[in-house]
Design an enzyme around this catalytic site. Structure first.
Site, PDB file in Angstrom:
ATOM      1  N   GLN A 162     -94.064  43.324 -99.192  1.00 27.02           N
ATOM      2  CA  GLN A 162     -93.087  42.543 -99.956  1.00 27.02           C
ATOM      3  C   GLN A 162     -91.978  43.438-100.490  1.00 27.02           C
ATOM      4  O   GLN A 162     -91.029  42.943-101.089  1.00 27.02           O
ATOM      5  CB  GLN A 162     -93.780  41.840-101.128  1.00 27.02           C
ATOM      6  CG  GLN A 162     -94.811  40.812-100.682  1.00 27.02           C
ATOM      7  CD  GLN A 162     -95.613  40.225-101.828  1.00 27.02           C
ATOM      8  OE1 GLN A 162     -96.832  40.195-101.780  1.00 27.02           O
ATOM      9  NE2 GLN A 162     -94.950  39.730-102.873  1.00 27.02           N
ATOM     10  N   ARG A 190     -98.446  35.686-107.776  1.00 23.76           N
ATOM     11  CA  ARG A 190     -97.531  34.570-108.042  1.00 23.76           C
ATOM     12  C   ARG A 190     -97.180  34.544-109.517  1.00 23.76           C
ATOM     13  O   ARG A 190     -97.313  33.535-110.197  1.00 23.76           O
ATOM     14  CB  ARG A 190     -98.169  33.261-107.600  1.00 23.76           C
ATOM     15  CG  ARG A 190     -97.218  32.518-106.669  1.00 23.76           C
ATOM     16  CD  ARG A 190     -97.767  31.289-106.071  1.00 23.76           C
ATOM     17  NE  ARG A 190     -96.612  30.444-105.766  1.00 23.76           N
ATOM     18  CZ  ARG A 190     -96.575  29.533-104.828  1.00 23.76           C
ATOM     19  NH1 ARG A 190     -97.623  29.305-104.095  1.00 23.76           N
ATOM     20  NH2 ARG A 190     -95.489  28.825-104.617  1.00 23.76           N
ATOM     21  N   CYS A 191     -96.702  35.678-110.006  1.00 23.05           N
ATOM     22  CA  CYS A 191     -96.614  35.880-111.450  1.00 23.05           C
ATOM     23  C   CYS A 191     -95.690  37.048-111.711  1.00 23.05           C
ATOM     24  O   CYS A 191     -95.639  37.988-110.934  1.00 23.05           O
ATOM     25  CB  CYS A 191     -98.018  36.198-111.954  1.00 23.05           C
ATOM     26  SG  CYS A 191     -98.112  37.034-113.525  1.00 23.05           S
ATOM     27  N   GLU A 194     -92.951  30.970-108.981  1.00 15.24           N
ATOM     28  CA  GLU A 194     -94.202  31.230-109.676  1.00 15.24           C
ATOM     29  C   GLU A 194     -94.462  30.334-110.870  1.00 15.24           C
ATOM     30  O   GLU A 194     -95.570  30.284-111.392  1.00 15.24           O
ATOM     31  CB  GLU A 194     -94.215  32.701-110.101  1.00 15.24           C
ATOM     32  CG  GLU A 194     -94.131  33.595-108.879  1.00 15.24           C
ATOM     33  CD  GLU A 194     -93.772  35.028-109.181  1.00 15.24           C
ATOM     34  OE1 GLU A 194     -93.203  35.263-110.251  1.00 15.24           O
ATOM     35  OE2 GLU A 194     -94.051  35.891-108.352  1.00 15.24           O
TER      36      GLU A 194
END
Ligand code: FES
Ligand code: FES
Lengths: 153, 790
Positions: free
Chosen positions: B225, B372-373, B744
């Site tokens: 990523q 996801r944060c 997110e």
């Protein structure tokens, strides 16, 4: 062992080890990488293909078991350059994000619609409950499969 | 799906506000994506990793001779071999060290011990069972509490480390907080564990390392990523010249934070390719993925709220103990040792807060990734939203009313929080009102009162509310860096003579739809149809430097860079247009795609201007129409929303099901409403997963329970609830297009809504907390006063 499998209308004849998985046969021997691998326990459905018209998890089938059979993968969904209604509906209804589960989802969806062109929300969810998607939350996948059914009927 | 802002551009141009269909889908629906495992290079070898079966042991010896005799095995690499090249240890993203291959000890089950390089993946895996490792088992430390109490030192190899503490950190002001608590009319407290979880993207991690032994060029294809940052880390770790390292990511089958760190497999495969002179592929199995890479959460939290006599919050205290596993490898900004956990004061207006954090090493896998944060915002949001809900119940107020009473008001923004964040904008009452209206809140409360009043009722209704505030878009360079790399991001835009464009990004999609939404930003700013704009990312030789995609930073930072570079180009286009129209620059009006001389019908299109940039530019002006921007955000963005969920709890067996759920999100301006809704639906499902079933735990020996999808339960379509989505739009005042980031929010905000709903159903039965996942046996145990086993 020598086996012959008809994949998307083309015949593949190979010598394979008896332990070779169908998913590896499809991905590595036939070079069709649209079929994915997402787990080691037959849980995720990323590897789903149609074996003689029925969805199977190709990580859980030995290549030798598919000898003499017909396999359809995502690469065989479109016919003559025309997208299958399920493919078009996945794009139209945002039924995919990363795309990794998508081939399996579309194949299960297409098999469901063959026998049931107008499935309910529950029927679609049950049909795809062997396929995991980590991105979409399934809502748009269900909508897409239902819409594709509407298209065909 | 309604759009609050009318789009300014036509559907063909497809600027902001249009739900144009995704460009990337054309390849994915045909099975023509290019994921890592689809790549096969000539002569490529395959790597398999031998992992520790035990959680804590000394390695006495490793015998690989039998493995080496297997036909097709080219090499077995151990930690000792790597140590000879100084590669047995590597730095983590939190400035700690992590073993690449174990030399002295193994410190968690699944730790990398040796690798086999072979001609075929089956052979490489076969050979693993022929490597003989002599382990001398040690006490396994499986909880942070045990870790802080024991004299067993987990990181005994680390210089200066005399205990099992990985870090300590604090934020806010202790004195004013203590004073507020001393004066409080009431104190409400909560202890809860946010369990260990794993992002588990459907595609696991992997690498194909191709080091050319003659030129020294290292082309490394990997599931990352953050490819640019990884290139720099590789240059520093392996001592390779950075211009000879090229990281290529291709398509990524989901990331969710799992694909941010550098994993040992990447390093060893690269070293193996360097040693052997052939490309080496390593693809992680699902079990390897779940037991060794990138866990998330695992915060043991205690918090208290001080209330005055009018039920207003006056202060908050929070103390957390985090379970870091064997190596402290949180992917987070350097200054913040517990991520952005200090956003835990949430959506509420009170002057004082004090937050303390401590991390402990344990014999578990490292990770601490932002699943996801935005760096521990999820834990923070869960804590405050659970705590205010319990406070509301304790003072016998409706949880929605208690929130509304304590919300930061619309006219208080920008708002300085007690832990130092400056919230850029918000309208919390607006989102709450909309959510209540959509779900029919009062109607559900009436139905609940009726149904739950029956003393024989076995199906109890619970209504859960969560009004989260996130902090995303890291981040301003004065505060945010990872390993010293400032957290700007970049966009490079080139308009070709025929008016088509290519946009190159420093951020990295893993399914979010960047090829479409980033083209839409350019379409909005320049009026070039989105379909004429090719978006590139994930090839460090061919894209500008950026810190990548995680923590919802793509749109806040990379999206801003894209808007700014488009505006730079428009400024030059205006000069060219003035030249073409023989008018003064300031006499031109702009509408997307066209310059017009004021008060006339004389105009030129952006495509005509682009052609002129290469064929007819004025003397003294450089040819071409292109630019690059490195955007350093002035502040973070603060998405928010209110989620309301109605559940029915079966008191007989402890199961619960969702009857209705509404999610109102405010992520500022929505670029592509269809994609935004898709992100929210996916995020809500992740939140439901954690509240309902998804966690990783360990037995007392440190065996990982949850090492595959039969034990680590992720929701299928069958269990997943249906959602109704709503929106309010409060643009970010400092972002060039007013966007805030959305990937997110739903994962951050929704877990508390689910738990609150179950607790709301059971509060009158004396149940004030059940930790996630809210499993049936835990619900039943809480109702029946039985301590539930984990
Ligand atoms: S790879 Fe076949 S079910 Fe997961
Ligand atoms: S779209 Fe990513 S797993 Fe389904």
């Amino acid at each position: 062992m020598q086996i012959t499998v008809n994949i998307n209308g083309a015949s593949e004849t190979r010598d394979v080890e008896p332990r070779r998985l169908l998913v590896d046969f499809i991905r590595s021997d036939a070079g069709l990488t649209g079929t994915h691998i997402g787990c080691d326990t037959s849980s995720c459905g990323a590897c789903t293909v149609l074996l003689d018209g029925r969805p199977v998890k190709s990580c859980t089938v030995l290549a030798v078991q598919a000898d003499g059979s017909e396999v359809k993968t995502v690469e065989g969904l479109a016919e003559g350059g025309e997208l299958h209604p399920v493919q078009a509906a996945f794009k139209e209804h945002h039924g995919l994000q990363c795309g990794f589960c998508t081939p399996g989802m579309m194949l299960v969806g297409s098999a469901l619609l063959e026998g049931n062109p107008d499935p309910t929300d529950e029927e679609v969810r049950w049909a795809i409950s062997g396929n995991i998607c980590r991105c979409t939350g399934y809502m748009n996948i269900v909508t897409a499969i239902q819409a594709a059914g509407g298209e065909g009927s | 799906m309604t759009t609050v802002h009318e789009p300014r551009t036509s559907p063909e141009v497809g600027g902001i506000g249009h739900s144009v269909r995704r460009k990337e889908d054309d390849r994915f629906i045909r099975g023509a994506g290019n994921y890592l495992d689809d790549l096969n290079l000539p002569g490529m070898l395959h790597m398999a990793i031998l992992r520790s079966p035990v959680a804590h042991a000394r390695i006495n010896s490793i015998d690989s001779s039998a493995a080496m005799e297997i036909e097709g095995v080219l090499a077995v690499i151990t930690g000792e071999a790597l140590a000879a090249h100084g590669l047995a240890w590597m730095p983590t993203l939190s400035g700690d060290t992590q073993a690449v291959l174990a030399t002295d000890k193994v410190r968690f089950q699944g730790q990398e011990v040796a690798v086999v390089i072979a001609t075929h993946p089956y052979i490489a895996h076969d050979a693993l069972s022929h490597i003989d490792v002599d382990y001398e088992e040690l006490e396994a430390i499986t909880s942070p509490q045990q870790s802080l109490a024991t004299s067993t030192l987990i990181r005994d190899e680390k210089e200066g480390q005399t205990d099992n503490v990985a870090y300590t950190w604090e934020a806010g002001d202790q004195d004013s907080t203590d004073a507020a608590f001393a004066a409080a009319a009431r104190v409400v407290s909560l202890d809860t564990h946010y369990p260990r979880s794993h992002p588990a993207p459907l595609e696991t991690c992997g690498v194909v390392a191709d080091v050319n032994s003659i030129t020294g060029q290292a082309t490394i294809y990997m599931t990352s990523q953050a490819p640019h940052a990884i290139r720099t880390v590789f240059a520093l770790v392996a001592g390779l010249p950075e211009e000879k390292i090229r990281i290529v990511t291709q398509d990524i089958g989901g990331g969710f934070g799992n694909k941010v760190p550098v994993y040992p497999g990447y390093v060893v495969a690269t070293a193996a390719s360097l040693l052997i002179g052939k490309p080496v592929k390593w693809i992680e199995s699902r079990t390897e993925n779940l037991i060794s890479t990138g866990f998330a959460r695992d915060f043991h939290m205690h918090a208290e709220l001080a209330l005055d006599g009018d039920n207003r919050i006056t202060a908050m205290r929070a103390g957390i103990l985090s379970d870091q596993g064997a190596f402290f490898s949180d992917a987070q900004p350097t200054q913040f040792r517990a991520g952005l956990f200090h956003i835990c004061t949430g959506s509420y207006d009170f002057p004082s807060a004090h937050v303390t954090a401590k991390g402990a090493y344990t014999n578990k896998a490292p990770g601490g990734v932002a699943y996801r944060c935005s760096f521990r915002v999820t834990e923070a949001s869960y804590l405050i939203e659970r705590l205010v809900d319990n406070a509301a119940h304790e003072v016998e107020m409706d949880p929605a009313d208690f929130r509304a009473l304590n919300f930061i008001k619309e006219d208080q923004f920008p708002y300085l929080s007690p832990t130092g964040f400056v919230y850029d904008s918000g309208n919390y009452h607006g989102a709450m009102d909309k959510a209540k209206e959509m779900i029919g809140y009062d109607g559900w409360r009436a139905r609940q009162a009726e149904q739950n009043a029956d003393p024989d009722a076995t199906k109890l209704i619970g209504i859960g509310v969560a009004s989260f505030t996130e902090v995303v878009g890291a981040g301003p360079s004065r505060q945010y860096d990872i390993l010293g790399l400032k957290m700007f991001d970049s966009a490079e835009l080139r308009i070709h003579p025929t008016g088509k464009a290519i946009l190159k990004l420093g951020v990295q999609t893993q399914g979010q739809g960047h090829e479409t939404t980033f083209a839409q930003i350019v379409a909005e700013e320049l009026g070039i149809p989105y379909s004429d704009i090719k978006v590139m990312y994930g090839d460090t030789d061919n894209t500008p430097y950026g810190l990548g995609t995680y923590a919802s930073r793509s749109t806040p930072v990379g999206g801003a860079a894209t808007a700014v570079v488009s505006r730079k180009i428009r400024a030059k286009a205006q000069k060219l247009a003035a030249h073409l129209l023989e008018a003064a620059e300031e006499d031109l009006d702009w509408e997307p795609g066209k310059f017009t001389v004021k008060g006339t019908d004389q105009s030129v299109t952006i495509q005509e201007v682009a052609f002129a940039a290469y064929t007819n530019h004025p003397v003294g002006m450089e040819a071409g129409l292109e630019g690059v921007t490195y955007y350093d955000p002035p502040n973070m963005t603060y998405p928010f929303g209110t989620y309301i969920v109605v559940v029915e709890v079966d008191t007989g067996d402890g199961t619960w099901k969702v009857l209705e759920m509404v999610a109102v999100d405010d992520c500022g301006v929505r670029i592509n409403p269809m994609i935004v809704d898709g992100q929210i639906a996916g995020g809500l499902t992740e939140g439901f997963a954690k509240a309902n079933m998804q966690w990783i735990t360990f037995d007392d020996d440190g065996n990982c329970i949850g090492s595959n999808f039969m034990d680590y339960l992720v929701p299928t379509a069958w269990e997943t609830p249906r959602y109704q989505l709503g929106e309010t739009v409060t643009p970010s005042p400092h972002h060039p297009i007013g966007a805030k980031g959305v990937g997110e929010s739903a994962t951050v905000g929704s877990p508390a809504a689910f738990t609150n709903a179950v607790i709301d159903a059971l509060w009158s039965k004396g149940v004030s907390n059940i930790d996630m996942p809210v499993l049936p046996h835990r619900v039943w145990g809480a109702l029946n006063g039985v301590e539930a086993s984990p």
